[in-house]
Motif scaffolding. Structure first.
Motif, PDB file in Angstrom:
ATOM      1  N   MET A 180      76.958  70.234  59.967  1.00  0.00           N
ATOM      2  CA  MET A 180      78.346  70.655  60.121  1.00  0.00           C
ATOM      3  C   MET A 180      78.702  70.760  61.599  1.00  0.00           C
ATOM      4  SD  MET A 180      80.193  74.134  58.699  1.00  0.00           S
ATOM      5  CE  MET A 180      79.938  73.731  56.972  1.00  0.00           C
ATOM      6  N   SER A 181      77.785  71.343  62.384  1.00  0.00           N
ATOM      7  CA  SER A 181      78.018  71.500  63.820  1.00  0.00           C
ATOM      8  C   SER A 181      78.109  70.154  64.524  1.00  0.00           C
ATOM      9  CB  SER A 181      76.894  72.339  64.433  1.00  0.00           C
ATOM     10  OG  SER A 181      77.025  72.434  65.833  1.00  0.00           O
ATOM     11  N   ALA A 182      77.288  69.182  64.089  1.00  0.00           N
ATOM     12  CA  ALA A 182      77.240  67.867  64.730  1.00  0.00           C
ATOM     13  C   ALA A 182      78.211  66.877  64.118  1.00  0.00           C
ATOM     14  CB  ALA A 182      75.816  67.319  64.646  1.00  0.00           C
ATOM     15  N   ASP A 183      79.004  67.326  63.135  1.00  0.00           N
ATOM     16  CA  ASP A 183      79.967  66.469  62.441  1.00  0.00           C
ATOM     17  C   ASP A 183      79.278  65.279  61.764  1.00  0.00           C
ATOM     18  OD1 ASP A 183      82.523  65.947  61.516  1.00  0.00           O
ATOM     19  OD2 ASP A 183      83.028  64.639  63.201  1.00  0.00           O
ATOM     20  N   VAL A 184      78.152  65.574  61.126  1.00  0.00           N
ATOM     21  CA  VAL A 184      77.407  64.583  60.348  1.00  0.00           C
ATOM     22  C   VAL A 184      77.708  64.799  58.874  1.00  0.00           C
ATOM     23  CG1 VAL A 184      75.096  63.815  59.678  1.00  0.00           C
ATOM     24  CG2 VAL A 184      75.575  64.396  62.056  1.00  0.00           C
ATOM     25  N   VAL A 185      77.920  63.734  58.142  1.00  0.00           N
ATOM     26  CA  VAL A 185      78.183  63.832  56.706  1.00  0.00           C
ATOM     27  C   VAL A 185      76.892  64.192  55.977  1.00  0.00           C
ATOM     28  CG1 VAL A 185      78.916  62.580  54.631  1.00  0.00           C
ATOM     29  CG2 VAL A 185      80.084  62.186  56.816  1.00  0.00           C
ATOM     30  N   VAL A 186      76.948  65.210  55.115  1.00  0.00           N
ATOM     31  CA  VAL A 186      75.791  65.641  54.334  1.00  0.00           C
ATOM     32  C   VAL A 186      76.006  65.293  52.862  1.00  0.00           C
ATOM     33  CG1 VAL A 186      74.382  67.592  53.583  1.00  0.00           C
ATOM     34  CG2 VAL A 186      75.252  67.523  55.906  1.00  0.00           C
ATOM     35  N   VAL A 187      74.985  64.715  52.257  1.00  0.00           N
ATOM     36  CA  VAL A 187      75.012  64.413  50.823  1.00  0.00           C
ATOM     37  C   VAL A 187      73.864  65.197  50.173  1.00  0.00           C
ATOM     38  CG1 VAL A 187      74.977  62.627  49.043  1.00  0.00           C
ATOM     39  CG2 VAL A 187      75.896  62.113  51.318  1.00  0.00           C
ATOM     40  N   PRO A 188      74.123  66.409  49.660  1.00  0.00           N
ATOM     41  CA  PRO A 188      73.054  67.158  48.982  1.00  0.00           C
ATOM     42  C   PRO A 188      72.703  66.490  47.653  1.00  0.00           C
ATOM     43  CG  PRO A 188      74.930  68.568  49.583  1.00  0.00           C
ATOM     44  CD  PRO A 188      75.383  67.153  49.683  1.00  0.00           C
ATOM     45  N   ILE A 189      71.413  66.308  47.404  1.00  0.00           N
ATOM     46  CA  ILE A 189      70.975  65.674  46.157  1.00  0.00           C
ATOM     47  C   ILE A 189      70.078  66.650  45.407  1.00  0.00           C
ATOM     48  CG2 ILE A 189      69.688  63.768  45.133  1.00  0.00           C
ATOM     49  CD1 ILE A 189      70.558  62.011  47.378  1.00  0.00           C
ATOM     50  N   PRO A 190      70.507  67.135  44.247  1.00  0.00           N
ATOM     51  CA  PRO A 190      69.682  68.064  43.470  1.00  0.00           C
ATOM     52  C   PRO A 190      68.340  67.435  43.086  1.00  0.00           C
ATOM     53  CG  PRO A 190      71.942  68.032  42.648  1.00  0.00           C
ATOM     54  CD  PRO A 190      71.812  66.892  43.612  1.00  0.00           C
ATOM     55  N   THR A 191      67.288  68.221  43.138  1.00  0.00           N
ATOM     56  CA  THR A 191      65.975  67.707  42.766  1.00  0.00           C
ATOM     57  C   THR A 191      65.879  67.435  41.269  1.00  0.00           C
ATOM     58  OG1 THR A 191      65.126  69.973  42.584  1.00  0.00           O
ATOM     59  CG2 THR A 191      64.810  68.855  44.686  1.00  0.00           C
ATOM     60  N   PHE A 192      66.843  67.947  40.477  1.00  0.00           N
ATOM     61  CA  PHE A 192      66.797  67.689  39.037  1.00  0.00           C
ATOM     62  C   PHE A 192      67.507  66.403  38.644  1.00  0.00           C
ATOM     63  CE2 PHE A 192      70.340  70.752  39.650  1.00  0.00           C
ATOM     64  CZ  PHE A 192      71.406  69.976  39.205  1.00  0.00           C
ATOM     65  N   PHE A 193      68.099  65.685  39.613  1.00  0.00           N
ATOM     66  CA  PHE A 193      68.681  64.384  39.284  1.00  0.00           C
ATOM     67  C   PHE A 193      67.584  63.432  38.816  1.00  0.00           C
ATOM     68  CE2 PHE A 193      73.016  63.720  41.615  1.00  0.00           C
ATOM     69  CZ  PHE A 193      73.576  64.715  40.840  1.00  0.00           C
ATOM     70  N   SER A 194      67.917  62.600  37.842  1.00  0.00           N
ATOM     71  CA  SER A 194      66.964  61.594  37.374  1.00  0.00           C
ATOM     72  C   SER A 194      66.811  60.511  38.444  1.00  0.00           C
ATOM     73  CB  SER A 194      67.463  60.959  36.076  1.00  0.00           C
ATOM     74  OG  SER A 194      68.613  60.159  36.320  1.00  0.00           O
ATOM     75  N   ASP A 195      65.783  59.672  38.295  1.00  0.00           N
ATOM     76  CA  ASP A 195      65.557  58.602  39.260  1.00  0.00           C
ATOM     77  C   ASP A 195      66.766  57.680  39.372  1.00  0.00           C
ATOM     78  OD1 ASP A 195      63.083  59.688  39.548  1.00  0.00           O
ATOM     79  OD2 ASP A 195      62.021  58.174  38.374  1.00  0.00           O
ATOM     80  N   ALA A 196      67.344  57.341  38.222  1.00  0.00           N
ATOM     81  CA  ALA A 196      68.505  56.450  38.230  1.00  0.00           C
ATOM     82  C   ALA A 196      69.687  57.108  38.947  1.00  0.00           C
ATOM     83  CB  ALA A 196      68.888  56.078  36.796  1.00  0.00           C
ATOM     84  N   GLN A 197      69.856  58.403  38.759  1.00  0.00           N
ATOM     85  CA  GLN A 197      70.953  59.098  39.415  1.00  0.00           C
ATOM     86  C   GLN A 197      70.757  59.164  40.925  1.00  0.00           C
ATOM     87  OE1 GLN A 197      70.880  62.735  37.065  1.00  0.00           O
ATOM     88  NE2 GLN A 197      72.765  62.170  36.037  1.00  0.00           N
ATOM     89  N   VAL A 198      69.519  59.360  41.372  1.00  0.00           N
ATOM     90  CA  VAL A 198      69.242  59.386  42.806  1.00  0.00           C
ATOM     91  C   VAL A 198      69.550  58.022  43.422  1.00  0.00           C
ATOM     92  CG1 VAL A 198      67.454  59.647  44.574  1.00  0.00           C
ATOM     93  CG2 VAL A 198      67.524  61.207  42.627  1.00  0.00           C
ATOM     94  N   LEU A 199      69.092  56.958  42.776  1.00  0.00           N
ATOM     95  CA  LEU A 199      69.371  55.616  43.277  1.00  0.00           C
ATOM     96  C   LEU A 199      70.871  55.353  43.350  1.00  0.00           C
ATOM     97  CD1 LEU A 199      66.634  53.495  41.469  1.00  0.00           C
ATOM     98  CD2 LEU A 199      66.941  53.715  43.934  1.00  0.00           C
ATOM     99  N   HIS A 200      71.575  55.738  42.308  1.00  0.00           N
ATOM    100  CA  HIS A 200      73.020  55.562  42.281  1.00  0.00           C
ATOM    101  C   HIS A 200      73.689  56.328  43.426  1.00  0.00           C
ATOM    102  CE1 HIS A 200      77.116  55.334  40.627  1.00  0.00           C
ATOM    103  NE2 HIS A 200      77.197  56.636  40.855  1.00  0.00           N
ATOM    104  N   THR A 201      73.222  57.543  43.666  1.00  0.00           N
ATOM    105  CA  THR A 201      73.798  58.374  44.720  1.00  0.00           C
ATOM    106  C   THR A 201      73.580  57.755  46.095  1.00  0.00           C
ATOM    107  OG1 THR A 201      73.445  60.366  43.401  1.00  0.00           O
ATOM    108  CG2 THR A 201      73.749  60.669  45.759  1.00  0.00           C
ATOM    109  N   LEU A 202      72.375  57.260  46.341  1.00  0.00           N
ATOM    110  CA  LEU A 202      72.081  56.629  47.627  1.00  0.00           C
ATOM    111  C   LEU A 202      72.911  55.363  47.831  1.00  0.00           C
ATOM    112  CD1 LEU A 202      68.197  57.015  47.854  1.00  0.00           C
ATOM    113  CD2 LEU A 202      69.943  58.377  49.001  1.00  0.00           C
TER     114      LEU A 202
END
Length: 484
Positions: free
Chosen positions: A43-65
């Motif tokens: 937030m301080s460096a104005d970088v975009v953060v994408v939090p990814i829950p550890t309970f996301f399935s493998d397919a959901q993580v790939l989709h998110t990335l």
């Protein structure tokens, strides 16, 4: 960590992010103070953060990335990457770290065309299995946190982070609000809090954490409130320190609130959604009405559409990825009532979603369509609204339990089927289907709720022989240790 130490850490990590020329990072880790430092430094460096829950399935993580096009991965990624082709896009060695969490640089595929002002992209668990990225500005997040801080000020001096910080609700209530109020926030890894994944819970670990921390505030889902009620019954001393317990993520029954109040638990229902930057309404000790989710926070307004859908103004996100919100009033998809005093009561979803007691939105059609690959001749009817886990109604079939277990192995834990009700012929129950064979889901949900209360696993109902079968939990991905 003191506030001055925290500021020093944030400034140091912000400089690291700038030196690495990181534009957007995916943060995937169990709760820890390191998670908090990375989030605040970005937030301080104005970088975009994408939090990814550890309970996301493998397919959901790939989709998110793929959707977010991040150029850095921070946290517990190495084990996950080893098992996926995504590792081919890593451009730097695994020896780098930031805030004591491993850092990997990633070659993003596609163009990062974020909506102007995007600071955080929070991905919902996805009612159809594909998470949807909600773009939020840091200004918006600050407004929500400030509004919440003004609303709850003076009610608690210490907060215990129980929900994952990767969920927007706890990110704001467990990190930003305490900082604005100058109070203490205790952040422990899941193995010490008892909440594993999105709906696996160990009440003994939770009780132990309560005894150690003695927090004054918590944010819970209805299912976790049920666990706290049981703890209060058995060990009332463990809940004496609590002065403000916010409950949300799914509609809370009036009976549950009353049961908590009878044990002197200070429980206050709230309501929110990612598209509004989390919290929209909240009950407080000074402004409380049981059976409602409270009044709108100071920075937002609500009204009802002609069909009863709740509309929100002044508290909306920038939009979805590449899909800006242009409407003045955001349609929430929730049916509601607003009384003369301004208290909002939820009535249900417009769309046909199952919302579990853990606050997870699941489309039954998604699970049912996925099941066709394993049981092509045996249609399932998935239920679970306001239940701790999903149930599937189906006709008896050879190896159905084995096939359901295989189905579960492809699904995130909150979308797995945990109970089967096997019938001679579900289609013979006329109240469950329309004339053209479509399921009447409300009728089925109501009947299944009553059937699940039966004390035996084999019984007769509506001239149907019914067998109840419990399906073991399938862990679809590894749980990672918190970096030290």
């Amino acid at each position: 960590m003191t506030y001055s130490e925290l500021i020093s850490q944030i400034e140091h990590v912000a400089k690291q992010l700038k030196a690495q020329d990181i534009k957007a990072l995916a943060l995937r880790a169990e709760n820890s103070i390191h998670w908090a430092v990375v989030d605040l430094a970005a937030m301080s460096a104005d970088v975009v953060v994408v939090p990814i829950p550890t309970f996301f399935s493998d397919a959901q993580v790939l989709h998110t990335l793929e959707q977010s096009c991040v150029d850095a991965l921070v946290g517990d990624w190495q084990t996950w990457l080893t098992a996926h082709t995504e590792q081919n896009k890593i451009t730097s060695p695994s020896s780098l770290s930031i805030a004591h969490l491993p850092l990997l640089r990633r070659q993003s595929v596609g163009q990062k065309a974020y909506l102007a002002g995007t600071g955080k992209i929070t991905f919902t668990s996805g009612s159809t299995g594909q998470p949807k990225g909600v773009c939020l500005s840091y200004e918006h997040l600050g407004n929500v946190a400030q509004s919440l801080a003004l609303t709850v000020q003076g009610h608690a001096q210490s907060h215990f982070v129980l929900l994952p910080l990767s969920t927007l609700l706890e990110n704001i209530t467990g990190l930003y609000v305490p900082l604005l109020l100058g109070v203490t926030s205790s952040i422990l890894p899941a193995e010490q809090t008892g909440l594993l994944g999105s709906n696996q819970f160990d009440p003994h670990r939770f009780a132990s954490a309560l005894a150690t921390i003695k927090p004054e505030s918590l944010v819970l889902t209805p299912a976790l409130l049920l666990a706290l009620i049981q703890i209060a019954k058995q060990q009332p001393n463990l809940t004496k320190s609590l002065s403000f317990i916010a409950v949300g993520g799914a509609r809370v029954s009036e009976q549950l609130i009353k049961a908590a109040q009878a044990l002197d638990l200070p429980v206050f229902e709230g309501y929110g959604l990612s598209e509004c930057g989390s919290v929209v309404c909240l009950n407080t000790p000074s402004d409380f009405k049981i059976g409602t989710c409270g009044k709108p926070l100071p920075h937002t307004k609500v009204r009802l559409a002609q069909d009863g859908e709740l509309l929100v103004k002044g508290n909306t996100a920038l939009g979805y990825l590449n899909e800006p919100f242009t409407q003045q009033w955001l349609a929430t998809g929730d049916l509601a009532q607003i009384d003369e005093q301004g208290f909002v009561s939820l009535l249900g979803r417009k769309k046909n979603l199952v919302i579990t007691l853990y606050g997870r939105n699941v489309s039954p059609e998604w699970i049912e369509s996925e099941a066709m690959a394993f049981l092509p001749t045996v249609p399932l009817i998935v239920t679970g609204d306001h239940q701790q886990a999903l149930c599937a109604v189906a006709k008896r079939h050879k190896n159905i339990e084995h096939e359901i277990a295989k189905l579960n192995s492809t699904l995130p834990d909150y979308a797995q089927i945990r109970t089967l009700l096997l019938l001679d012929n579900p289609a013979a129950i006329s109240a469950w289907f329309t004339d053209n064979g479509k399921p009447k889901r409300q009728n089925i949900e109501q009947d299944v709720e009553h059937l699940l209360k039966r004390k035996t696993n084999n019984f007769t109902w509506e001239r149907q022989n019914i067998q109840r079968v419990e399906v073991p939990v399938c862990h679809t991905h590894a749980h990672f240790q918190t970096a030290s």
